[in-house]
Design a protein around this motif. Structure first.
Motif, PDB file in Angstrom:
ATOM      1  N   ASN A  20      34.287  29.381 -22.969  1.00 12.43           N
ATOM      2  CA  ASN A  20      33.467  30.271 -22.176  1.00 12.43           C
ATOM      3  C   ASN A  20      32.351  29.417 -21.533  1.00 12.43           C
ATOM      4  OD1 ASN A  20      31.160  31.895 -21.672  1.00 12.43           O
ATOM      5  ND2 ASN A  20      32.112  33.520 -22.880  1.00 12.43           N
ATOM      6  N   PRO A  21      32.072  29.558 -20.194  1.00 17.00           N
ATOM      7  CA  PRO A  21      31.042  28.721 -19.566  1.00 17.00           C
ATOM      8  C   PRO A  21      29.689  28.767 -20.286  1.00 17.00           C
ATOM      9  CG  PRO A  21      32.244  29.928 -17.891  1.00 17.00           C
ATOM     10  CD  PRO A  21      32.749  30.425 -19.224  1.00 17.00           C
ATOM     11  N   ARG A  22      29.327  29.922 -20.857  1.00 19.37           N
ATOM     12  CA  ARG A  22      28.039  30.025 -21.560  1.00 19.37           C
ATOM     13  C   ARG A  22      28.021  29.107 -22.780  1.00 19.37           C
ATOM     14  NH1 ARG A  22      25.141  34.814 -20.321  1.00 19.37           N
ATOM     15  NH2 ARG A  22      24.216  34.904 -22.379  1.00 19.37           N
ATOM     16  N   ASP A  23      29.128  29.107 -23.551  1.00 17.12           N
ATOM     17  CA  ASP A  23      29.188  28.218 -24.717  1.00 17.12           C
ATOM     18  C   ASP A  23      29.172  26.759 -24.253  1.00 17.12           C
ATOM     19  OD1 ASP A  23      29.410  30.497 -26.168  1.00 17.12           O
ATOM     20  OD2 ASP A  23      31.592  30.385 -26.427  1.00 17.12           O
ATOM     21  N   GLY A  24      29.852  26.516 -23.115  1.00 12.77           N
ATOM     22  CA  GLY A  24      29.892  25.163 -22.555  1.00 12.77           C
ATOM     23  C   GLY A  24      28.491  24.678 -22.213  1.00 12.77           C
ATOM     24  N   MET A  25      27.682  25.547 -21.630  1.00  9.15           N
ATOM     25  CA  MET A  25      26.311  25.169 -21.273  1.00  9.15           C
ATOM     26  C   MET A  25      25.522  24.800 -22.526  1.00  9.15           C
ATOM     27  SD  MET A  25      25.153  27.925 -18.451  1.00  9.15           S
ATOM     28  CE  MET A  25      26.340  28.787 -17.490  1.00  9.15           C
ATOM     29  N   ILE A  26      25.716  25.564 -23.599  1.00  8.28           N
ATOM     30  CA  ILE A  26      24.986  25.306 -24.843  1.00  8.28           C
ATOM     31  C   ILE A  26      25.422  23.957 -25.425  1.00  8.28           C
ATOM     32  CG2 ILE A  26      24.626  26.106 -27.221  1.00  8.28           C
ATOM     33  CD1 ILE A  26      25.021  29.000 -26.075  1.00  8.28           C
ATOM     34  N   LEU A  27      26.734  23.689 -25.466  1.00  4.40           N
ATOM     35  CA  LEU A  27      27.243  22.424 -26.003  1.00  4.40           C
ATOM     36  C   LEU A  27      26.696  21.241 -25.199  1.00  4.40           C
ATOM     37  CD1 LEU A  27      29.349  20.873 -27.841  1.00  4.40           C
ATOM     38  CD2 LEU A  27      30.913  21.058 -25.909  1.00  4.40           C
ATOM     39  N   PHE A  28      26.773  21.364 -23.881  1.00  8.97           N
ATOM     40  CA  PHE A  28      26.312  20.314 -22.977  1.00  8.97           C
ATOM     41  C   PHE A  28      24.826  20.006 -23.233  1.00  8.97           C
ATOM     42  CE2 PHE A  28      24.395  19.599 -18.710  1.00  8.97           C
ATOM     43  CZ  PHE A  28      25.002  18.408 -18.410  1.00  8.97           C
ATOM     44  N   THR A  29      24.007  21.045 -23.378  1.00 11.43           N
ATOM     45  CA  THR A  29      22.567  20.855 -23.593  1.00 11.43           C
ATOM     46  C   THR A  29      22.307  20.186 -24.942  1.00 11.43           C
ATOM     47  OG1 THR A  29      22.251  22.888 -22.344  1.00 11.43           O
ATOM     48  CG2 THR A  29      20.342  22.053 -23.515  1.00 11.43           C
ATOM     49  N   ILE A  30      23.041  20.594 -25.977  1.00 15.30           N
ATOM     50  CA  ILE A  30      22.810  20.016 -27.310  1.00 15.30           C
ATOM     51  C   ILE A  30      23.114  18.513 -27.303  1.00 15.30           C
ATOM     52  CG2 ILE A  30      23.684  19.952 -29.699  1.00 15.30           C
ATOM     53  CD1 ILE A  30      24.080  23.007 -29.488  1.00 15.30           C
ATOM     54  N   VAL A  31      24.250  18.119 -26.710  1.00 14.11           N
ATOM     55  CA  VAL A  31      24.618  16.703 -26.685  1.00 14.11           C
ATOM     56  C   VAL A  31      23.543  15.889 -25.976  1.00 14.11           C
ATOM     57  CG1 VAL A  31      26.288  15.038 -25.744  1.00 14.11           C
ATOM     58  CG2 VAL A  31      27.099  17.134 -26.793  1.00 14.11           C
ATOM     59  N   LEU A  32      23.116  16.394 -24.809  1.00 13.62           N
ATOM     60  CA  LEU A  32      22.132  15.679 -24.003  1.00 13.62           C
ATOM     61  C   LEU A  32      20.806  15.495 -24.717  1.00 13.62           C
ATOM     62  CD1 LEU A  32      22.378  17.143 -20.485  1.00 13.62           C
ATOM     63  CD2 LEU A  32      21.821  14.811 -21.043  1.00 13.62           C
ATOM     64  N   ILE A  33      20.305  16.590 -25.267  1.00 16.59           N
ATOM     65  CA  ILE A  33      18.998  16.531 -25.914  1.00 16.59           C
ATOM     66  C   ILE A  33      19.076  15.568 -27.101  1.00 16.59           C
ATOM     67  CG2 ILE A  33      17.343  17.850 -27.289  1.00 16.59           C
ATOM     68  CD1 ILE A  33      17.832  20.212 -25.480  1.00 16.59           C
ATOM     69  N   ALA A  34      20.184  15.613 -27.842  1.00 12.24           N
ATOM     70  CA  ALA A  34      20.284  14.801 -29.056  1.00 12.24           C
ATOM     71  C   ALA A  34      20.099  13.316 -28.753  1.00 12.24           C
ATOM     72  CB  ALA A  34      21.632  15.055 -29.725  1.00 12.24           C
ATOM     73  N   TYR A  35      20.868  12.763 -27.812  1.00 11.06           N
ATOM     74  CA  TYR A  35      20.750  11.307 -27.636  1.00 11.06           C
ATOM     75  C   TYR A  35      19.485  10.906 -26.896  1.00 11.06           C
ATOM     76  CZ  TYR A  35      22.655  11.001 -22.791  1.00 11.06           C
ATOM     77  OH  TYR A  35      22.874  11.092 -21.446  1.00 11.06           O
ATOM     78  N   THR A  36      18.946  11.809 -26.058  1.00  7.35           N
ATOM     79  CA  THR A  36      17.713  11.466 -25.342  1.00  7.35           C
ATOM     80  C   THR A  36      16.521  11.467 -26.299  1.00  7.35           C
ATOM     81  OG1 THR A  36      18.652  12.579 -23.427  1.00  7.35           O
ATOM     82  CG2 THR A  36      16.344  11.983 -23.292  1.00  7.35           C
TER      83      THR A  36
END
Lengths: 471, 59
Positions: A149-165
């Motif tokens: 679902n695009p909404r779940d995709g947005m959440i996954l994408f944000t979590i990955v990004l925030i984590a390594y930054t």
């Protein structure tokens, strides 16, 4: 598990590994914010190019060309022009005194902590808009790759990004940018010939595109005023966005900056031209998509061989992540250095400031996600959200930064008025003005009038400070 | 040969709106390279004179 999923898992694992490497390499704030200020042209140019190339390129440009035709492609020329100006005019003066953030430069040039805080607040507001565009695109990709679902995709994408930054800071960001740029360049270089060959070669593609949509090679797709003012937004915003300016501080000296910017010009423009060519193939093969933003993911999925298609989708993800991580760093530094330390706790320890920065990155990353999930900007083409960010940045920062190093009489009152006035007029125009003119034009004119008018009516900056920036 | 003729035909048909973009980029890139060469040359000329000043003023 299919090839696409495997490639994405390998890609995310590598990004996390680089984040950990960044954490190990980070000793002080200069490491965390500007990667020690010692980058060579290759890494410096790569991080600049990767930061520039975003979902706006791989999703947005294709989406708009698919919708309005090739005339939008001419805005690609704003890239080399903006970077030429940046290297030749701005960089030699801007980097005379190395700072950690753009608002820090504003404070130094204008002798004003208030101006620094205003700049930081504007960065936070505009970053939310830009990150939102990337998150929307992230949802599209996750839907195509994982069937999420695009909404779940947005959440996954944000979590990955925030984590390594959060973990790795700027060192992690510049090295992931390098990796991401390689993936983007390889993805575009391999995908374009395949997509073009699919339609019988370049002459056949041009002929077919013209037949499917007779407006495609004319200037009729967009009103002339809108095309011109959008070009202005990309040009001024290309010079004045903080996540790009700060990369000038991250490179070792002017010699590296000149070479790094040349590298950026070549890579970014060529990738954009390749991407625009893919847009033509999408016009021929998928003339009736529900939204132009789907053109690239659909081509990657339906036209390219599985491995190349997965590489292309990884390239789009790389483009989004390399831009958002840079924005998060800029927003985090605005919160911890320019607002928290500057206004509230000048004596805060280094550890404390880094903690605030990491919490700040977390917050700044989550706000656009929450706004997007609650339906703000729903249905807008990604490129038009990107363009709004660019217009806000250009209206706020171009003149205070460029005027600050070219015009001695520019002072703190003028700079604050120009930043606030430019932002307000651009935002007001976006909400209430006619669509045929991009908000950057009224925003820029207001900013210019305020910088000149207010500066001339108030006392000049001290000679001691001016001597630093002028010969 | 047929492909070349086809390409020329396509250039004529797509006209300036398509190909002009590539030509314009080439011109800007060439201008950047000329400027970069000049700037690097100026750097190299400046460096020895700075060294000389340091030598005269130094201990």
């Amino acid at each position: 598990m299919n090839v696409q999923t495997l490639i994405f898992i390998a890609y995310f694992a590598l990004v996390f590994l680089i984040g950990y490497f960044g954490l190990r390499k980070t000793d002080d704030e200069a490491d965390y914010w500007i990667a020690g200020g010692n980058l060579n042209w290759l890494i410096g140019g790569s991080t600049l190019a990767a930061t520039h190339t975003s979902a706006g390129t791989f999703i947005g440009t294709i989406g708009v060309i698919h919708t309005v035709g090739w005339s939008f492609g001419w805005l690609i020329l704003s890239i080399p022009i903006a970077y030429f100006f940046m290297a030749a005019v701005l960089a030699p003066r801007f980097t005379r005194v190395r700072k950690l953030t753009l608002p820090h430069f504003i404070e130094g040039r204008y002798e004003s902590r208030a101006a620094r805080a205003v700049a930081a607040v504007i960065i936070l507001i505009a970053s939310v808009v830009y990150i939102q565009a990337q998150i929307v695109a992230g949802g599209l990709i996750a839907n195509i790759v994982f069937g999420m679902n695009p909404r779940d995709g947005m959440i996954l994408f944000t979590i990955v990004l925030i984590a390594y930054t959060v973990v790795g800071g700027m060192i992690a960001v510049v090295y992931t940018d390098f990796l991401q740029l390689v993936i983007m360049a390889v993805g575009a270089l391999v995908a374009v010939p395949l997509a073009v060959r699919h339609l019988g070669g370049m002459p056949s593609l041009l002929e077919l595109a013209d037949a499917v949509n007779p407006v495609v090679f004319t200037w009729q797709g967009l009103p002339g005023t809108l095309l011109f003012t959008m070009g202005l937004a990309f040009m001024l915003g290309g010079v004045a966005t903080p996540e790009k300016l700060i990369r000038l501080y991250a490179m070792k000296d002017m010699r590296e900056i000149r070479k790094g910017v040349l590298f950026t010009i070549v890579i970014v423009t060529v990738v954009n031209l390749l991407v625009a060519t893919i847009a033509l193939t999408s016009i021929v093969m998928f003339p009736r998509l529900p939204t132009g933003d789907l053109a690239m993911p659909v081509i990657a999925r339906a036209v390219l061989p599985t491995f190349i298609g997965a590489l292309m989708l990884a390239a789009i993800t790389s483009a989004m992540m390399s831009t958002v991580d840079s924005l998060l760093i800029v927003a985090g530094s605005a919160l911890s250095e320019d607002i928290y330390q500057n206004l509230f706790h000048p004596e805060a320890t280094h550890r404390r400031r880094l903690l605030i920065a990491r919490v700040g990155i977390l917050v700044v990353g989550c706000v656009p996600l929450l706004l997007t999930l609650s339906g703000v900007a729903e249905g807008r083409l990604v490129q038009f959200i990107v363009l709004l960010f660019t217009a806000l940045m250009a209206s706020s920062f171009f003149l205070p930064v460029v005027g600050g190093v070219l015009w001695r009489r520019a002072n703190k009152q003028g700079a604050i008025a120009a930043m606030v006035g430019g932002l307000t007029v651009a935002l007001g125009w976006e909400l209430l003005g006619p669509d045929a003119i991009d908000p950057v034009l009224p925003g820029f004119l207001a900013s210019a009038a305020l910088l000149v008018g207010v500066s001339l009516l108030t006392p000049p900056t001290s000679q001691e400070t001016l001597d630093v920036y002028f010969d | 040969m047929a492909a070349e003729t086809g390409l020329l035909e396509a250039i004529r048909e797509a006209g300036f709106v398509y190909w002009g973009l590539f030509v314009a980029f080439g011109v800007i890139l060439a201008a950047y390279l000329v400027w970069m060469r000049k700037a690097t040359h100026a750097d190299e000329e400046e460096r020895p004179s700075t060294d000389r000043t340091g030598g005269e003023d130094g201990p």
